[in-house]
Scaffold this motif. Sequence first.
Motif, mmCIF file in Angstrom:
data_model
loop_
_atom_site.group_PDB
_atom_site.id
_atom_site.type_symbol
_atom_site.label_atom_id
_atom_site.label_comp_id
_atom_site.label_asym_id
_atom_site.label_seq_id
_atom_site.Cartn_x
_atom_site.Cartn_y
_atom_site.Cartn_z
ATOM 1 N N LEU A 272 0.807 -1.228 0.000
ATOM 2 C CA LEU A 272 0.000 0.000 0.000
ATOM 3 C C LEU A 272 0.835 1.270 0.000
ATOM 4 N N GLN A 273 2.158 1.154 -0.112
ATOM 5 C CA GLN A 273 3.015 2.341 -0.062
ATOM 6 C C GLN A 273 2.658 3.392 -1.108
ATOM 7 N N PRO A 274 2.349 3.034 -2.364
ATOM 8 C CA PRO A 274 1.972 4.089 -3.326
ATOM 9 C C PRO A 274 0.791 4.923 -2.849
ATOM 10 N N VAL A 275 -0.147 4.308 -2.133
ATOM 11 C CA VAL A 275 -1.285 5.053 -1.599
ATOM 12 C C VAL A 275 -0.867 5.872 -0.388
ATOM 13 N N LEU A 276 -0.063 5.283 0.501
ATOM 14 C CA LEU A 276 0.340 5.973 1.725
ATOM 15 C C LEU A 276 1.147 7.225 1.424
ATOM 16 N N ARG A 277 1.978 7.169 0.382
ATOM 17 C CA ARG A 277 2.822 8.324 0.073
ATOM 18 C C ARG A 277 2.000 9.534 -0.368
ATOM 19 N N ARG A 278 0.792 9.316 -0.829
ATOM 20 C CA ARG A 278 -0.033 10.413 -1.332
ATOM 21 C C ARG A 278 -1.016 10.924 -0.293
ATOM 22 N N LEU A 279 -1.017 10.327 0.880
ATOM 23 C CA LEU A 279 -1.966 10.744 1.915
ATOM 24 C C LEU A 279 -1.331 11.801 2.815
ATOM 25 N N PRO A 280 -2.066 12.841 3.166
ATOM 26 C CA PRO A 280 -1.494 13.876 4.024
ATOM 27 C C PRO A 280 -1.373 13.462 5.480
ATOM 28 N N SER A 281 -2.142 12.458 5.922
ATOM 29 C CA SER A 281 -2.149 12.088 7.341
ATOM 30 C C SER A 281 -2.358 10.591 7.504
ATOM 31 N N TYR A 282 -1.395 9.946 8.154
ATOM 32 C CA TYR A 282 -1.548 8.531 8.475
ATOM 33 C C TYR A 282 -2.617 8.335 9.550
ATOM 34 N N GLY A 283 -2.705 9.282 10.468
ATOM 35 C CA GLY A 283 -3.711 9.167 11.521
ATOM 36 C C GLY A 283 -5.117 9.190 10.964
ATOM 37 N N ALA A 284 -5.354 10.046 9.974
ATOM 38 C CA ALA A 284 -6.678 10.083 9.350
ATOM 39 C C ALA A 284 -6.982 8.763 8.656
ATOM 40 N N LEU A 285 -5.967 8.155 8.015
ATOM 41 C CA LEU A 285 -6.173 6.858 7.381
ATOM 42 C C LEU A 285 -6.502 5.798 8.423
ATOM 43 N N THR A 286 -5.830 5.852 9.559
ATOM 44 C CA THR A 286 -6.130 4.907 10.639
ATOM 45 C C THR A 286 -7.591 4.992 11.050
ATOM 46 N N PHE A 287 -8.061 6.206 11.272
ATOM 47 C CA PHE A 287 -9.450 6.379 11.704
ATOM 48 C C PHE A 287 -10.417 5.951 10.600
ATOM 49 N N PHE A 288 -10.067 6.207 9.337
ATOM 50 C CA PHE A 288 -10.915 5.794 8.226
ATOM 51 C C PHE A 288 -11.029 4.270 8.166
ATOM 52 N N ILE A 289 -9.873 3.579 8.280
ATOM 53 C CA ILE A 289 -9.894 2.112 8.267
ATOM 54 C C ILE A 289 -10.719 1.580 9.429
ATOM 55 N N ALA A 290 -10.533 2.188 10.610
ATOM 56 C CA ALA A 290 -11.261 1.737 11.797
ATOM 57 C C ALA A 290 -12.763 1.923 11.626
ATOM 58 N N CYS A 291 -13.174 3.060 11.045
ATOM 59 C CA CYS A 291 -14.606 3.311 10.849
ATOM 60 C C CYS A 291 -15.207 2.351 9.828
ATOM 61 N N VAL A 292 -14.489 2.136 8.726
ATOM 62 C CA VAL A 292 -14.991 1.205 7.701
ATOM 63 C C VAL A 292 -15.105 -0.200 8.275
ATOM 64 N N TYR A 293 -14.093 -0.620 9.025
ATOM 65 C CA TYR A 293 -14.113 -1.948 9.632
ATOM 66 C C TYR A 293 -15.271 -2.072 10.625
ATOM 67 N N GLU A 294 -15.506 -1.018 11.406
ATOM 68 C CA GLU A 294 -16.609 -1.052 12.368
ATOM 69 C C GLU A 294 -17.951 -1.111 11.648
ATOM 70 N N CYS A 295 -18.067 -0.394 10.537
ATOM 71 C CA CYS A 295 -19.306 -0.459 9.756
ATOM 72 C C CYS A 295 -19.538 -1.861 9.196
ATOM 73 N N VAL A 296 -18.467 -2.501 8.748
ATOM 74 C CA VAL A 296 -18.589 -3.872 8.252
ATOM 75 C C VAL A 296 -19.054 -4.799 9.376
ATOM 76 N N LEU A 297 -18.469 -4.628 10.563
ATOM 77 C CA LEU A 297 -18.876 -5.455 11.710
ATOM 78 C C LEU A 297 -20.342 -5.219 12.074
ATOM 79 N N TYR A 298 -20.784 -3.960 11.950
ATOM 80 C CA TYR A 298 -22.135 -3.610 12.398
ATOM 81 C C TYR A 298 -23.208 -3.985 11.375
ATOM 82 N N PHE A 299 -22.922 -3.705 10.096
ATOM 83 C CA PHE A 299 -23.968 -3.871 9.078
ATOM 84 C C PHE A 299 -23.984 -5.263 8.445
#
Length: 563
Positions: A272-299
């Motif tokens: 995933l490095q090509p994607v990570l290099r273009r992101l302004p914030s790793y922390g925002a990506l962490t929260f995005f992954i966590a939210c998507v994963y939680e939505c998958v668990l919930y729905f």
Amino acid sequence: MTPEYKAEKEASVSFLGGGGIWEINYVTVIAPRGDVTDDFIEVAAFLWALLQTRQSFFKPYSIPAAFTDFLLQCGTILFATTVYAGAPQALLGLLLLPGVAVFLQPRVENKQTPRPPIHDRTNGKPKGSDDPDPNQELDPLPIKPYITTYRGAMMIITCTSILAVDFKVFPRRFAKTESFGTSLMDLGVGSFVYAAGVIAARQQLKAQSRGSTSVIEGLKTAMRHSLPLVVLGLIRLWSVKSLNYVEHVSEYGVHWNFFFTLALLAPVTAILQPVLRRLPSYGALTFFIACVYECVLYFTPDLKSYIILSGRKDGDWLSQNREGVFSFIGYFAIFIAGMGTGMTILKRESGSGTTDEAKEADLLNEDEEWLADVLGGSTQNESTGADLNKPAEPKPNMNVPNPDPLGLIWIAQSNDDSVFLAKWTVIWFILSGWAMWHYGPHLFVSRRMANLAYIVWVCAFNTTQLLLFNVVERVMFPNIHKATDKRTERQRVQDATSRVMQAFNRNGLALFLLANLLTGLINMTVKTLHMTDVQAMAILLGYIATLCGVGLALDHYDISIKI
């Protein structure tokens, strides 16, 4: 191990609900209420720094100094998680009273460093010197003692807990929870992954400095580092099954273990490095992954029930290892958060060190202060006619509005470690409150699923720990990275770093492997659940002393075991 005793051991770590979240996560360092286990780490670090700065106690590093270092770094954690778990105020007093006594003692004066050689005023270099030695140039990725202390403390508490949990002297509320809840060991697993992400950022920064951005090359490097972890995971799987060793299947699954989780982190990140290099914030990506994963668990219908409650079907690999497979998503998000932190705090801060222009100015003005004192306080601007005739600089227009009155832009763009860590500590705590309290989804923390609440809790805890260690370093050792050459900076870093913490940080994974081997050996030879507290503490002290001794010996002989 008899079947009856094995069943007793499995029952001792099954169906546990953990303890209160603030019991572990309370961030006030000297808080006298509750069982604030991890606060003692900062208190011990502060006491070590006090001994070093006021008494130079660990210079030279003698046997009494090594013993004191061991008691502060390893003994404090061991006793805080066992016999003093119910009375933290007593242990806090035992730590603070010596600190007060040390503070009241007169400071031991260090030997004055010799004055630098007289410089040739023509070129600003020492007379007779050639071009500056490139080996003395400041490292763009300097060693920072507070990061060493953070990783060393995390390794010590991890190694201590994996054996201590097998004794009754270790409170059951600190052991891993079954499905939901918070505990010290739950936090330790996530913190191990977060710290791995912090250090993994160093390789990424080096690759960026070399201009190496090939995904294939990065994947090859990641696979090379992951292969030993896969081998360790297979060895652990074989040993547990063949020796009929106690295993808690609901932790990761029938075949999965923590080594496999660690082994997969680096290759997935490399892909995933090509994607990570273009992101302004790793922390925002962490929260995005966590939210998507939680939505998958919930729905997804019955997905939570499948992970936690469903049976394990023979021949169905996913059903037998579902905890390890699904929790990897959460651990990967934590790893990304740690990497994002490392991408900032591993780099040299913009205000540290001295630029070439500043060094040249210091050399040319070396005797100016002395001359100003002799002439009655005259400065260069007052005594030089050329400077008097120099046109005055225009005064700033006071009517121009400040574009950043609250300092938010400066906070967002600052690369100062303290500012960055404080910013993300606040962000992760706000997100933790939103995720777990009444104004958000009101989630329960689950290490077993590594859900959103678990991810943000682990991130909040680790950024707080790093911030507190950073504050201790800034207060007690403010001049570490103000050196103008590599040799001086290296000496200051060495003086500000505990040898015990350095040893656990340097060969952390090797010592973690040794800790697992010793834990298995002790559990196979003695009945840990049937031992008294005195017997348990004797074994635990000998165990952590062995790990510490091996680590110090490896560090003394300059041996780094790369696994």
